[in-house]
Write a protein that holds these residues in place. Structure first.
Motif: not given
Length: 475
Positions: A27-33, A123-130
């Protein structure tokens, strides 16, 4: 006496906790995209409402792109050092606050500042989430399934953002393109602390500040140069200066890393074929598919006369293709190999893109465009999942933030640079002409270049990557 035994098969079934962790992170990654594209259609309305100058309006997109791409590698490494969950939750908090501020912004300056904060949070949430995704699932079928779903939702989010932005702007207001993030961020923040475990390294090395500064400033220079090239052409002094300065700083970064006692990016990691070639393939995958959306949007509106909303809805077929590719990819990798999926997916995307060379000047051409974009979406997502698996496999957990930071950087720089490249090709071919026929001709030439770039990724995978042999242990 030496006896070889195959390692125990990795687990294949998701537990209940795995499902909750996966849902929260996806859900978080979808929102970021979604954030990458949701404001594209809304820009004219934003400019009219807040009184942006014509030149200033581009900074609504540029400020976000600069920060999202420029700081990804830096924040990915920070997550390795300070804890990925801490960075993930903190960045989502900043994203929610920045989205609220952006939606309420009374002036252009406050809106651009909110976009900067959104970009830094992304920039912070994408790599940390992945990284949390890769470390929550062991290498093998479960991680491949998680990465497949993640890739599908990321790509679908990019497509959905364009449609959602148009609908929200038409039905409610452009401000809802910001507000929509707030409840999603709150929901993730409410659930994530209870289900996602923190990951802290036992030994925290010092931060390589010279390396962090040189790579971040270098990426900022490259992304700035690309965005200026997209707006003003490749000969624009600001574009040339940004690209040259960025390239020089990235060379400096490599020199710094060779001498650093505790480098931000150990060169032995960059020297791994899976990391180096995998990220190049990923860069090409994001350059080609996201810029193809731009080309087809131009074609649908300028040649076929579609409205912005109708053009956006046409990409729903592409979104379905990416979801199908994301679901298919882990199964294909399990039955064949990552390299086979990279090559097969790339060939499918190449053929589907090349089919668009036959685009006509009437609405009847949609009979070609829709199936071609669906199959191209399937192929592109096979490549993206293959790239994510390749670029993050074989590295220990304490380096997953670095691996996912590099992968996220490839993704975000690819998204940023694709459109300026294709825009410059169309402009060069049309010579400034804006007739329906001229636009179609420019788009077709750019589509040919796009297909060639996809084929280049196929060749890289076939030549430089090999399917891993069965892992064995010796006792």
């Amino acid at each position: 006496m030496s006896i070889t035994h195959p390692l125990p098969a990795p687990p294949r079934l998701l537990t209940g906790r795995h499902r909750v962790v996966l849902a929260v992170l996806l859900v978080a990654q979808f929102m970021l995209a979604v954030d990458f594209s949701i404001l594209n259609v809304a820009l004219p309305a934003i400019g009219d409402d807040l009184g942006f100058s014509l030149g200033g309006l581009q900074w609504v997109a540029t400020a976000f792109a600069l920060c999202a791409a420029g700081f990804t590698l830096f924040f990915g490494r920070i997550g390795d050092l300070l804890g990925r969950r801490r960075i993930f939750l903190g960045s989502l908090t900043i994203l929610g606050v920045a989205s609220l501020v952006g939606g309420l912004a009374p002036t252009p300056e406050i809106l651009v500042a909110a976009r900067v904060a959104q970009g830094l949070a992304t920039a912070a949430a994408t790599p940390s989430g992945l990284a949390l995704l890769t470390t929550s699932f062991p290498e093998g079928p479960l991680r491949q399934k998680a990465l497949g779903l993640n890739g599908a939702l990321m790509s679908a989010g990019f497509t959905a953002g364009a449609v959602l932005g148009g609908v929200l702007t038409d039905v409610l207001s452009w401000r809802w393109a910001f507000f929509v993030n707030v409840p999603v961020a709150l929901a993730v923040l409410a659930v994530a602390p209870a289900v996602i475990a923190e990951s802290r390294p036992a030994d925290r090395p010092r931060l390589d500040l010279p390396g962090a500064l040189s790579v971040t400033l270098g990426l900022l220079g490259v992304v700035y140069g690309l965005t200026q090239a997209g707006e003003h052409g490749w000969t624009d002094p600001r574009a040339v200066a940004g690209l040259l300065a960025g390239a020089a700083l990235l060379v400096l970064f490599l020199l710094v890393e060779r001498r650093a006692a505790q480098p931000l990016v150990p060169l032995r990691v960059l020297a791994r074929p899976a990391v180096a070639w995998g990220n190049l393939i990923g860069l090409l995958a994001f350059v080609t598919e996201t810029s193809l959306v731009y080309l087809l949007t131009l074609y649908l509106q300028k040649t076929l006369g579609f409205s912005a909303l109708a053009a956006g809805l046409s990409f729903g077929v592409l979104g379905l293709g990416t979801v199908a590719g994301g679901l298919l990819a882990p199964k294909a990798i399990a039955r064949t190999s990552t390299t086979a999926v990279l090559v097969g997916g790339g060939l499918l995307q190449t053929v589907s893109t090349a089919a668009l060379l036959a685009l006509g000047d009437t609405a009847a051409t949609m009979a070609l465009l829709l199936p071609a974009t669906f199959l191209g979406g399937v192929g592109n997502m096979l490549v993206i999942v293959g790239f994510m698996v390749t670029a993050t496999t074989g590295l220990p957990d304490h380096q997953q933030g670095l691996a996912t930071g590099l992968a996220s950087m490839s993704q975000q720089v690819g998204i940023t640079m694709g459109t300026p490249i294709m825009s410059a090709i169309v402009t060069a071919v049309t010579g400034g002409a804006v007739s329906a026929g001229a636009i179609r001709h420019g788009v077709v030439v750019a589509v040919a270049v796009n297909a060639a770039l996809v084929l280049l990724g196929v060749l890289v995978a076939a030549v430089f990557l090999r399917a891993p042999r069965e892992r064995r242990i010796t006792t």
